[in-house]
Design a protein around this motif. Structure first.
Motif, short mmCIF file in Angstrom:
data_model
loop_
_atom_site.label_atom_id
_atom_site.label_comp_id
_atom_site.label_asym_id
_atom_site.label_seq_id
_atom_site.Cartn_x
_atom_site.Cartn_y
_atom_site.Cartn_z
N ARG A 1 0.85 -1.18 0.00
CA ARG A 1 0.00 0.00 0.00
C ARG A 1 0.89 1.24 0.00
O ARG A 1 1.79 1.37 0.83
N THR B 1 2.00 4.70 0.94
CA THR B 1 1.74 5.59 2.08
C THR B 1 2.36 6.97 1.90
O THR B 1 2.06 7.89 2.67
N CYS C 1 6.02 2.48 0.50
CA CYS C 1 4.95 1.49 0.61
C CYS C 1 5.06 0.72 1.92
O CYS C 1 6.15 0.52 2.45
N TYR D 1 -9.85 0.02 5.93
CA TYR D 1 -8.47 0.49 6.05
C TYR D 1 -8.47 1.91 6.61
O TYR D 1 -9.36 2.71 6.30
N LEU E 1 -5.08 7.63 5.22
CA LEU E 1 -3.70 8.06 5.45
C LEU E 1 -3.44 9.42 4.83
O LEU E 1 -3.99 9.75 3.77
N ASN F 1 -0.32 11.77 3.28
CA ASN F 1 0.93 11.48 2.58
C ASN F 1 2.11 11.60 3.54
O ASN F 1 2.32 12.64 4.16
N SER F 2 2.89 10.53 3.67
CA SER F 2 4.07 10.56 4.54
C SER F 2 5.29 11.12 3.82
O SER F 2 6.34 11.32 4.43
N THR G 1 -5.88 10.77 -0.46
CA THR G 1 -6.25 10.39 0.90
C THR G 1 -7.62 9.74 0.96
O THR G 1 -7.99 9.14 1.97
#
Length: 525
Positions: free
Chosen positions: A86, A88, A103, A112, A115, A117-118, A146
């Protein structure tokens, strides 16, 4: 002379109090007789309910068998995987400008978490400052969603080159992304469980049942406020009431107490699968403050795709006589709709009627005013005109882990495990294999389970005896309902008599203690 008048007046008030007690005792005697007359109805209903629920359980067992056989392909045969990469985070590399895709290896799930964005992008250079070399502001991340699950599928050939394969899987939901109804149904296939809905009303509840209200809700870990997902602010919830969640482990102790009732606003449209709302973005909903905080979070739905509901009931320690009800108490509303269950929590024999269901809707209990059906919901006016309809309650879904024909791998070629992180950087990284193919499966046991499930569901849907039994037990319930309505009337008499007794005692105390007792008795001081 004044003493005589005082005695006469006090005697009159005492007589009223005595009659109130006599009324209470007579009503209790009537209730005892009628309650004994209900025993044959109660036993008949429980026996038929148990038989019907056994059929439901046996049918659902075949669905669970299919699920288990799918899982064996993953756990035993190792010919399918329930893991995938996935996305991320998506970043632009500061030095090269190439994209970096972060990922995480995750497992197929009914829901789920959403999230952010990291990843990050290079610093902005358009802030208007003369010297912006130390500007810490970052551009919004590009290419990241998102509101969808971003699935990294591996290298994709484009125009003689290679790029990253990312599939954005649209999913519904607000706090979480709900898998059912999305393209991921191919890999985690939902199926509707069978069940019996139980309809209950205040007059039909057991005399010792202190239930007041129910509602689907959410709460954050470590907090003591529950948000109920309903625009109805008149649920009758008051401080001092006991709250019981439908899941274990939400509170440190079994019971929790309401200490405050207020309201807040939220968007209910993402929950239209369980709540009937209109197009308005903001609704006022109940906010319940509890004595003790939660130890775990409750989202809507949870990671298993199910909603959590909370029951509110009177504190039994504050009830002087649980036979008594107020004359103003409603006998028929709210009507609570819940799923009939077996095992230690079985509710065989309860309620005013039952109904077979196979709609795949959440099994979270809900309540409504049945007399408002078909008219505009006053809780939504004037913003929305939505006619009141029966709450959406079902038997939930079951999910078959069909899985993928490939498994996620790390950069060194080893199998990835749930929670592992892998970053694909630029063209060289995008060209790396993200998955390894798996061998074919032996589906003989799975096919046998599917065949048995289909036969069981066909037998249930084609059975004449099942709907006949449902009709029979509802006819018996109707006869018992008449007795319960009579019991409710006598309970109202008890409540009224108790109020009279209290009021008369208070008046007599006023007479005996007042410096103006002679004035009240004789008209002279």
């Amino acid at each position: 002379m004044s003493d005589l008048y005082t005695d006469q007046m006090s005697s009159g008030v005492s007589g009223i109090s005595t009659r109130a007690r006599e009324t209470t005792n007579q009503a209790k005697l009537k209730i005892t007789v009628i309650d004994n007359n209900k025993i044959p109805y109660d036993e008949s209903i429980k026996n038929v309910d148990r038989n019907l629920q056994n059929i439901i359980v046996e049918t659902n067992d075949t669905l669970e068998k299919v699920r288990d056989e799918y899982q064996k392909r993953i756990d035993v045969q190792n010919c399918r995987s329930d893991l995938f990469w996935r996305v991320t985070g998506i970043s632009s590399d500061v030095s090269s400008g190439e994209l970096s895709i972060i990922c995480v290896c995750v497992k197929l799930s009914p829901a789920y978490p959403k999230l952010e964005n990291s990843g990050t992008n290079p610093p902005m250079r358009d802030t208007g400052e003369v010297d912006d070399s130390d500007d810490p502001i970052l551009e919004p991340a590009i290419g990241f969603s998102t509101s969808a699950l971003m699935w990294y599928t591996g290298p994709v050939s484009v125009g003689g080159g290679v790029t990253a394969g990312i599939t954005s899987v649209a999913m519904g939901g607000d706090e979480t992304l709900v898998s059912a109804g999305s393209a991921f149904d191919t890999y985690l296939q939902p199926d509707n469980l069978h069940g019996l809905l139980l309809y209950n009303e205040p007059y039909a509840r057991d005399i010792g049942d202190l239930f007041v209200a129910t509602g689907i809700g959410t709460i954050s870990a470590g907090f003591n406020t529950i948000t109920l997902l309903t625009p109805n602010l008149n649920l009758g919830i008051k401080p001092g009431m006991v709250i019981t969640p439908s899941r274990f482990g939400i509170f440190a102790e079994a019971g929790n107490t309401v200490v405050g009732v207020s309201s807040t606003t939220m968007d209910l449209r993402p929950y239209s699968d369980v709540i009937s709302v209109g197009t308005t973005s903001t609704y006022t909903v109940p906010l319940i403050t509890l004595q003790n905080p939660s130890v775990s979070a409750v989202t809507a739905p949870g990671s298993d795709g199910k909603y959590t509901y909370f029951d509110f009931s009177k504190d039994p320690n504050l009830i002087s006589d649980n036979l008594a009800v107020e004359i103003t108490d409603q006998a028929y509303v709210p009507q609570v709709i819940s799923l009939m269950v077996g095992g230690s929590g079985r509710n065989f024999g309860e309620g005013v009627k039952i109904k077979y269901i196979n709609n795949g809707v959440s099994s979270a209990s809900q309540e409504w005013n049945k007399f408002m059906e078909g008219v505009p919901d006053p809780d939504l006016l004037p913003d929305d005109i939505v006619n009141v309809e029966e709450p959406k309650v079902g038997a939930d879904k079951i999910y078959y882990p069909v899985g993928f024909g490939q498994k996620p791998i790390l950069a060194n070629g080893n199998n990835a495990s749930e929670g592992d992180v892998r970053t694909f950087l630029g063209t060289a990284g995008f060209a790396q294999q993200a998955y390894a193919s798996l061998s074919g499966c032996n589906d003989s046991d799975l096919n046998a389970a599917i065949s048995a499930r289909d036969d069981a569901e066909a037998a249930l849907s084609g059975s004449n005896s099942f709907p006949e039994k449902v009709s029979l037990v509802n006819d018996i319930r109707s006869k018992r309902n008449n007795l319960n309505v009579t019991i409710w009337a006598y309970r109202g008499m008890i409540g009224n008599s108790e109020n009279e007794f209290t009021a008369n005692n208070s008046f007599m105390n006023e007479i005996n203690s007042s410096p103006y007792k002679n004035l009240m008795n004789t008209g002279t001081e």
